[in-house]
Motif scaffolding. Structure first.
Motif, PDB file in Angstrom:
ATOM      1  N   SER A 214       0.827  -1.212   0.000  1.00  0.00           N
ATOM      2  CA  SER A 214       0.000   0.000   0.000  1.00  0.00           C
ATOM      3  C   SER A 214       0.858   1.257   0.000  1.00  0.00           C
ATOM      4  N   ILE A 215       1.939   1.261   0.765  1.00  0.00           N
ATOM      5  CA  ILE A 215       2.848   2.402   0.768  1.00  0.00           C
ATOM      6  C   ILE A 215       3.475   2.575  -0.607  1.00  0.00           C
ATOM      7  N   PHE A 216       3.863   1.462  -1.222  1.00  0.00           N
ATOM      8  CA  PHE A 216       4.453   1.497  -2.565  1.00  0.00           C
ATOM      9  C   PHE A 216       3.485   2.115  -3.575  1.00  0.00           C
ATOM     10  N   MET A 217       2.248   1.660  -3.589  1.00  0.00           N
ATOM     11  CA  MET A 217       1.256   2.160  -4.547  1.00  0.00           C
ATOM     12  C   MET A 217       0.879   3.606  -4.260  1.00  0.00           C
ATOM     13  N   LEU A 218       0.777   3.969  -2.987  1.00  0.00           N
ATOM     14  CA  LEU A 218       0.453   5.352  -2.648  1.00  0.00           C
ATOM     15  C   LEU A 218       1.542   6.299  -3.114  1.00  0.00           C
ATOM     16  N   TYR A 219       2.804   5.866  -3.014  1.00  0.00           N
ATOM     17  CA  TYR A 219       3.903   6.712  -3.475  1.00  0.00           C
ATOM     18  C   TYR A 219       3.907   6.816  -5.000  1.00  0.00           C
ATOM     19  N   VAL A 220       3.602   5.725  -5.695  1.00  0.00           N
ATOM     20  CA  VAL A 220       3.543   5.773  -7.158  1.00  0.00           C
ATOM     21  C   VAL A 220       2.518   6.809  -7.611  1.00  0.00           C
ATOM     22  N   TYR A 221       1.417   6.913  -6.888  1.00  0.00           N
ATOM     23  CA  TYR A 221       0.370   7.875  -7.255  1.00  0.00           C
ATOM     24  C   TYR A 221       0.808   9.311  -7.021  1.00  0.00           C
ATOM     25  N   GLN A 222       1.865   9.524  -6.220  1.00  0.00           N
ATOM     26  CA  GLN A 222       2.359  10.881  -5.969  1.00  0.00           C
ATOM     27  C   GLN A 222       3.324  11.356  -7.056  1.00  0.00           C
ATOM     28  N   LEU A 223       3.804  10.449  -7.901  1.00  0.00           N
ATOM     29  CA  LEU A 223       4.774  10.834  -8.920  1.00  0.00           C
ATOM     30  C   LEU A 223       4.174  11.854  -9.881  1.00  0.00           C
ATOM     31  N   PRO A 224       5.006  12.779 -10.378  1.00  0.00           N
ATOM     32  CA  PRO A 224       4.503  13.823 -11.295  1.00  0.00           C
ATOM     33  C   PRO A 224       4.212  13.269 -12.682  1.00  0.00           C
ATOM     34  N   GLY A 239      -9.084   4.139  -3.380  1.00  0.00           N
ATOM     35  CA  GLY A 239      -8.750   4.930  -2.206  1.00  0.00           C
ATOM     36  C   GLY A 239      -7.408   5.630  -2.239  1.00  0.00           C
ATOM     37  N   LEU A 240      -6.736   5.664  -3.401  1.00  0.00           N
ATOM     38  CA  LEU A 240      -5.488   6.410  -3.501  1.00  0.00           C
ATOM     39  C   LEU A 240      -5.782   7.902  -3.554  1.00  0.00           C
ATOM     40  N   PHE A 241      -4.861   8.707  -3.062  1.00  0.00           N
ATOM     41  CA  PHE A 241      -5.070  10.154  -3.022  1.00  0.00           C
ATOM     42  C   PHE A 241      -3.731  10.856  -3.127  1.00  0.00           C
ATOM     43  N   LYS A 242      -3.800  12.110  -3.571  1.00  0.00           N
ATOM     44  CA  LYS A 242      -2.622  12.959  -3.678  1.00  0.00           C
ATOM     45  C   LYS A 242      -2.368  13.642  -2.338  1.00  0.00           C
ATOM     46  N   ILE A 243      -1.122  13.642  -1.914  1.00  0.00           N
ATOM     47  CA  ILE A 243      -0.726  14.293  -0.669  1.00  0.00           C
ATOM     48  C   ILE A 243      -0.142  15.658  -1.008  1.00  0.00           C
ATOM     49  N   CYS A 244      -0.764  16.714  -0.522  1.00  0.00           N
ATOM     50  CA  CYS A 244      -0.306  18.073  -0.782  1.00  0.00           C
ATOM     51  C   CYS A 244      -0.686  18.945   0.408  1.00  0.00           C
ATOM     52  N   SER A 245      -0.438  20.237   0.262  1.00  0.00           N
ATOM     53  CA  SER A 245      -0.718  21.170   1.354  1.00  0.00           C
ATOM     54  C   SER A 245      -2.209  21.315   1.624  1.00  0.00           C
ATOM     55  N   THR A 246      -3.049  20.972   0.636  1.00  0.00           N
ATOM     56  CA  THR A 246      -4.500  21.104   0.797  1.00  0.00           C
ATOM     57  C   THR A 246      -5.173  19.774   1.128  1.00  0.00           C
ATOM     58  N   SER A 247      -4.400  18.763   1.440  1.00  0.00           N
ATOM     59  CA  SER A 247      -4.977  17.453   1.749  1.00  0.00           C
ATOM     60  C   SER A 247      -5.786  17.519   3.047  1.00  0.00           C
ATOM     61  N   GLU A 248      -6.814  16.706   3.112  1.00  0.00           N
ATOM     62  CA  GLU A 248      -7.634  16.629   4.312  1.00  0.00           C
ATOM     63  C   GLU A 248      -6.870  15.932   5.435  1.00  0.00           C
ATOM     64  N   TRP A 249      -7.256  16.225   6.657  1.00  0.00           N
ATOM     65  CA  TRP A 249      -6.554  15.647   7.803  1.00  0.00           C
ATOM     66  C   TRP A 249      -6.735  14.133   7.854  1.00  0.00           C
ATOM     67  N   THR A 250      -7.852  13.628   7.324  1.00  0.00           N
ATOM     68  CA  THR A 250      -8.047  12.185   7.311  1.00  0.00           C
ATOM     69  C   THR A 250      -7.040  11.503   6.390  1.00  0.00           C
ATOM     70  N   GLU A 251      -6.707  12.129   5.264  1.00  0.00           N
ATOM     71  CA  GLU A 251      -5.723  11.564   4.344  1.00  0.00           C
ATOM     72  C   GLU A 251      -4.325  11.603   4.953  1.00  0.00           C
ATOM     73  N   ILE A 252      -3.994  12.702   5.607  1.00  0.00           N
ATOM     74  CA  ILE A 252      -2.692  12.799   6.269  1.00  0.00           C
ATOM     75  C   ILE A 252      -2.583  11.770   7.385  1.00  0.00           C
ATOM     76  N   CYS A 253      -3.643  11.633   8.170  1.00  0.00           N
ATOM     77  CA  CYS A 253      -3.647  10.663   9.268  1.00  0.00           C
ATOM     78  C   CYS A 253      -3.533   9.241   8.733  1.00  0.00           C
ATOM     79  N   SER A 254      -4.216   8.959   7.626  1.00  0.00           N
ATOM     80  CA  SER A 254      -4.167   7.622   7.049  1.00  0.00           C
ATOM     81  C   SER A 254      -2.776   7.281   6.544  1.00  0.00           C
TER      82      SER A 254
END
Length: 281
Positions: A214-224, A239-254
């Motif tokens: 899951s960490i591997f796939m989540l990081y792949v989704y962050q690639l530009p 359930g993959l999501f982009k991590i950025c400054s506007t991400s929701e706290w639930t995504e950061i916590c997850s």
């Protein structure tokens, strides 16, 4: 000292390097982090398998450091005209320029890669030749205290692991987090029926592999990368999501709890296995 370097310092540096810049280079750092965390606690890692993993890390860190420095020199000689945005493949690979001296990310990245190189070389040197003269120094006493503290933290992480697993499962409900929630439910039912707290760890091995994936796939989704609409729909569906400054706290916590769960389950590998073997065999 070897356990401190391989079990704490080196994985932390690799994780830091992977988070400084979403790129293919940093993705390799993440893979190295996952492999070292998974392999370091296991019996026998201190011998041949350790060298087979550390030497590629050393070579890769050296190549990344030299190539990034060369790219900065070429960029500076070119009159500060080239930007990463002019060539998307350079950004995808991971080459960076100094965009702001207030927050020079590339400098932080170079320092981190250099520290990875030094720590890996030092770890090999310690395991091959030993550092006996350091044993009675302040640094030696510090390492002894850290290793003793680490043994207590492993036991504490075993107790906190079921709670972290539950946080991963409910912080950002999705198909990806569903196995963690199901594992928590199975563990809680087992605990309630048998009154044995160790029932919460029955699925830890499968969830360890799944957390790394899951960490591997989540990081792949962050690639530009510009994903197609179909791939973006599939990513949103699972359930993959982009991590950025506007991400929701639930995504950061997850995402944070997912990485923390993987670290804790890998760190507590021997402790959990010994306890389960004793109680369930």
């Amino acid at each position: 000292m070897g356990s401190f370097l391989t079990g704490f310092a080196l994985p932390l540096l690799l994780l830091t390097a992977s988070l400084l810049n979403w790129s293919l280079i940093s993705h390799v750092d993440l893979i190295a982090f996952l492999l070292i965390q998974y392999t370091a606690p296991k019996i026998g890692f201190r011998f041949r398998r350790k060298y087979l993993l550390l030497w590629p890390v050393i070579i890769f860190s050296l190549l990344v450091f030299l190539s990034q420095v060369a790219y900065l020199v070429i960029w500076a000689v070119g009159g500060y005209k080239q930007s990463v945005g002019d060539a998307w493949w350079l950004k995808l690979i991971g080459f960076m320029i100094i965009q702001s001296w207030r927050s020079p990310t590339v400098i932080y990245f170079l320092v981190t890669q250099l520290l990875v190189l030094v720590v890996a070389l030092l770890d090999i040197h310690v395991n091959r030749f030993g550092l006996v003269p350091w044993r009675y120094t302040c640094w030696g006493h510090f390492l002894t205290v850290v290793e003793q503290l680490g043994s207590h933290l492993k036991v504490a992480s075993c107790l906190l692991l079921p709670a972290i697993q539950l946080v991963v499962g409910i912080s950002h409900p999705s198909w990806i987090s569903l196995p963690f929630f199901i594992g928590s439910c199975i563990g809680l039912v087992d605990w309630s029926l048998t009154s044995n707290f160790l029932g919460l760890f029955r699925l830890w091995k499968a969830l360890q592999f799944y957390a790394g994936f899951s960490i591997f796939m989540l990081y792949v989704y962050q690639l530009p990368i510009e994903f197609s609409s179909m791939l973006q729909w599939i990513a949103d569906f699972v359930g993959l999501f982009k991590i950025c400054s506007t991400s929701e706290w639930t995504e950061i916590c997850s995402s944070v709890s997912l990485v923390l769960f993987y670290i804790m389950v890998c760190t507590s590998f021997i402790t959990i296995r010994l306890i389960l073997f004793k109680d369930f065999s």
